[in-house]
Design an enzyme around this catalytic site. Structure first.
Site, PDB file in Angstrom:
ATOM      1  N   LYS A 265       0.816  -1.231   0.000  1.00 49.53           N
ATOM      2  CA  LYS A 265       0.000   0.000   0.000  1.00 49.53           C
ATOM      3  C   LYS A 265       0.847   1.278   0.000  1.00 49.53           C
ATOM      4  O   LYS A 265       0.752   2.107   0.903  1.00 49.53           O
ATOM      5  CB  LYS A 265      -0.928   0.024   1.221  1.00 49.53           C
ATOM      6  CG  LYS A 265      -1.887  -1.153   1.318  1.00 49.53           C
ATOM      7  CD  LYS A 265      -2.848  -0.984   2.496  1.00 49.53           C
ATOM      8  CE  LYS A 265      -3.872  -2.085   2.595  1.00 49.53           C
ATOM      9  NZ  LYS A 265      -3.334  -3.387   3.035  1.00 49.53           N
TER      10      LYS A 265
ATOM     11  N   THR B 148     -11.365   0.124   4.482  1.00 50.45           N
ATOM     12  CA  THR B 148     -12.685  -0.292   4.974  1.00 50.45           C
ATOM     13  C   THR B 148     -12.811  -0.104   6.477  1.00 50.45           C
ATOM     14  O   THR B 148     -13.899  -0.229   7.028  1.00 50.45           O
ATOM     15  CB  THR B 148     -12.976  -1.762   4.612  1.00 50.45           C
ATOM     16  OG1 THR B 148     -11.841  -2.536   4.958  1.00 50.45           O
ATOM     17  CG2 THR B 148     -13.272  -1.914   3.147  1.00 50.45           C
TER      18      THR B 148
ATOM     19  N   ARG C 257     -15.933 -14.708   4.288  1.00 48.76           N
ATOM     20  CA  ARG C 257     -16.092 -15.769   5.283  1.00 48.76           C
ATOM     21  C   ARG C 257     -16.959 -16.879   4.714  1.00 48.76           C
ATOM     22  O   ARG C 257     -18.113 -16.615   4.337  1.00 48.76           O
ATOM     23  CB  ARG C 257     -16.753 -15.226   6.563  1.00 48.76           C
ATOM     24  CG  ARG C 257     -15.843 -14.330   7.400  1.00 48.76           C
ATOM     25  CD  ARG C 257     -14.702 -15.118   8.002  1.00 48.76           C
ATOM     26  NE  ARG C 257     -13.766 -14.295   8.752  1.00 48.76           N
ATOM     27  CZ  ARG C 257     -12.671 -13.723   8.239  1.00 48.76           C
ATOM     28  NH1 ARG C 257     -12.367 -13.876   6.974  1.00 48.76           N
ATOM     29  NH2 ARG C 257     -11.863 -13.021   9.008  1.00 48.76           N
TER      30      ARG C 257
ATOM     31  N   ARG D 195      -7.749 -15.885   8.000  1.00 47.03           N
ATOM     32  CA  ARG D 195      -7.946 -16.799   9.120  1.00 47.03           C
ATOM     33  C   ARG D 195      -8.810 -18.019   8.861  1.00 47.03           C
ATOM     34  O   ARG D 195      -8.510 -19.087   9.425  1.00 47.03           O
ATOM     35  CB  ARG D 195      -8.448 -16.000  10.335  1.00 47.03           C
ATOM     36  CG  ARG D 195      -7.351 -15.097  10.907  1.00 47.03           C
ATOM     37  CD  ARG D 195      -7.901 -13.981  11.750  1.00 47.03           C
ATOM     38  NE  ARG D 195      -8.588 -12.985  10.948  1.00 47.03           N
ATOM     39  CZ  ARG D 195      -9.173 -11.897  11.429  1.00 47.03           C
ATOM     40  NH1 ARG D 195      -9.153 -11.680  12.731  1.00 47.03           N
ATOM     41  NH2 ARG D 195      -9.748 -11.035  10.630  1.00 47.03           N
TER      42      ARG D 195
HETATM   43  O1  C5P Z   1      -8.147 -13.190   8.246  1.00 44.76           O
HETATM   44  P1  C5P Z   1      -8.947 -12.379   7.258  1.00 44.76           P
HETATM   45  O2  C5P Z   1      -9.644 -13.228   6.221  1.00 44.76           O
HETATM   46  O3  C5P Z   1      -9.846 -11.374   7.910  1.00 44.76           O
HETATM   47  O4  C5P Z   1      -7.805 -11.570   6.468  1.00 44.76           O
HETATM   48  C1  C5P Z   1      -8.107 -10.608   5.505  1.00 44.76           C
HETATM   49  C2  C5P Z   1      -6.851  -9.983   4.971  1.00 44.76           C
HETATM   50  O5  C5P Z   1      -7.224  -8.914   4.096  1.00 44.76           O
HETATM   51  C3  C5P Z   1      -5.934  -9.370   6.019  1.00 44.76           C
HETATM   52  O6  C5P Z   1      -4.587  -9.510   5.536  1.00 44.76           O
HETATM   53  C4  C5P Z   1      -6.357  -7.927   6.063  1.00 44.76           C
HETATM   54  O7  C5P Z   1      -5.318  -7.081   6.451  1.00 44.76           O
HETATM   55  C5  C5P Z   1      -6.695  -7.687   4.594  1.00 44.76           C
HETATM   56  N1  C5P Z   1      -7.610  -6.590   4.319  1.00 44.76           N
HETATM   57  C6  C5P Z   1      -8.876  -6.510   4.892  1.00 44.76           C
HETATM   58  N2  C5P Z   1      -9.688  -5.458   4.597  1.00 44.76           N
HETATM   59  C7  C5P Z   1      -9.263  -4.520   3.743  1.00 44.76           C
HETATM   60  C8  C5P Z   1      -8.004  -4.597   3.159  1.00 44.76           C
HETATM   61  C9  C5P Z   1      -7.200  -5.657   3.473  1.00 44.76           C
HETATM   62  O8  C5P Z   1      -9.267  -7.391   5.644  1.00 44.76           O
HETATM   63  N3  C5P Z   1     -10.068  -3.545   3.433  1.00 44.76           N
END
Ligand code: C5P
Length: 238
Positions: A65, A127, A188, A218
Site C-alpha cells: 500500500k 474499509t 467468510r 484466518r
Molecule cells: O483473516 P482475514 O480473512 O480477515 O484476512 C483478511 C486480509 O485482508 C488481512 O490480511 C487484512 O489485512 C486484509 N484486508 C482486509 N480489509 C481490507 C483490506 C485488506 O481485511 N479492506
C-alpha cells in the site's frame, strides 16, 4: 470475473514467523490461487524474507500500500519488482501523478529485468474508515461515493483495479466495467467465525457479485488443516 478454471483464492499470510509463513506457503501450493504477504511480514523480514517464502512462486500479492510522492513510490515499486509479484498496490489517495509513476516504474523495471509486469491496483478508502472518519479528514459524503470516485481515477490512470470490500463490488463494477480487477477481502465461508470483519460475504456471494480475487486469511490459516480448508472453499466455488 475469474477466467474459467482459475482458483480465485489469495491466502493472507499474516504472521511475523518465517517458518510458519514458509510452511503455509508450501502446504497451500495447489489449493489456492496465490499468497498475500503484507506490512506485518515485510516489516519483520524485509525483501529477503518475502523471497524466502514466495521465491519461485508466480502468484504473490505484495500488499504494501504505497503512498508517498511519485518519485519515492516509483523507487519503491522498482525495488519490489525484483521480488516478481503478481500484484502490487498503492493508495489511490496518493493521486494521479503517483499512480502513473507507480505504473510506469513497474512497466519499465519489469521490461528491464525481463520479468512479467505485475498488476498494479489501488486501495480506495480503507474499509476501517466509516463516514465519520472520512468527515474527520475533510471528506464529506458517503464513503461509497469516494470509493467509486477513486476507483474511476484509478482506472483513468490505467491501473488494473482496486482492493474493495464485498459491499462495494457492485457499485465499482457498474462504474468501471467488467475488465477492472476487483480484489476482495472480508470473505467468510458460511459458518466461519467473522472475527473482526464486520461486513462479510461468502466466497460464492462475492464471486457472484463480481469479485475477481478473494483475499482470505484466518478461515484458512487458522484451520487445523489449512490446505483442506482452502480446497473446501475452492470446491464450493467450482
Ligand atoms: O483473516 P482475514 O480473512 O480477515 O484476512 C483478511 C486480509 O485482508 C488481512 O490480511 C487484512 O489485512 C486484509 N484486508 C482486509 N480489509 C481490507 C483490506 C485488506 O481485511 N479492506
Amino acid at each position: 470475473m475469474p477466467s474459467e478454471g482459475r482458483n480465485p483464492i489469495l491466502v493472507a499470510i499474516d504472521t511475523q514467523e518465517v517458518d510458519r509463513a514458509r510452511n503455509l506457503s508450501r502446504s497451500l501450493a495447489g489449493a489456492v490461487g496465490g499468497i498475500k504477504l503484507g506490512l506485518e511480514f515485510f516489516n519483520a523480514h524485509g525483501p529477503a524474507g518475502v523471497a524466502e517464502v514466495a521465491g519461485g512462486r508466480s502468484d504473490l500479492f505484495l500488499d504494501l500500500k504505497y503512498h508517498d510522492i511519485p518519485n519515492t513510490v516509483a523507487g519503491a515499486v522498482r525495488a519490489a519488482i525484483k521480488l516478481q509479484p503478481m500484484i502490487l498496490n498503492v493508495h489511490a489517495g496518493g493521486g494521479p501523478a503517483m499512480m502513473r509513476a507507480a505504473l510506469e516504474a513497474a512497466e519499465g523495471e519489469s521490461a528491464r529485468l525481463g520479468v512479467a509486469c505485475p498488476k498494479i491496483i489501488a486501495v480506495t478508502v480503507l474499509t476501517s474508515m466509516d463516514d465519520s472518519d472520512l468527515d474527520a479528514v475533510g471528506q464529506r459524503g458517503p464513503a461509497v461515493e469516494q470509493v467509486v470516485r477513486l476507483a474511476r481515477l484509478t482506472q483513468n490512470c490505467r491501473l488494473d483495479g482496486v482492493v474493495c470490500s464485498p459491499r462495494e463490488i457492485k457499485a465499482i463494477r457498474a462504474a468501471c466495467g467488467p475488465d477492472f480487477t476487483l480484489v476482495v477481502p472480508g470473505i467468510r465461508p458460511a459458518g466461519a467465525a467473522a472475527g473482526d470483519q464486520k461486513r462479510v460475504m461468502t466466497p460464492r456471494e462475492a464471486i457472484d457479485a463480481g469479485a475477481d480475487w478473494l483475499v482470505i486469511g484466518r478461515p484458512i490459516t487458522g484451520a487445523l488443516d489449512p490446505a483442506a480448508a482452502a480446497r473446501g472453499i475452492g470446491q464450493d466455488l467450482a
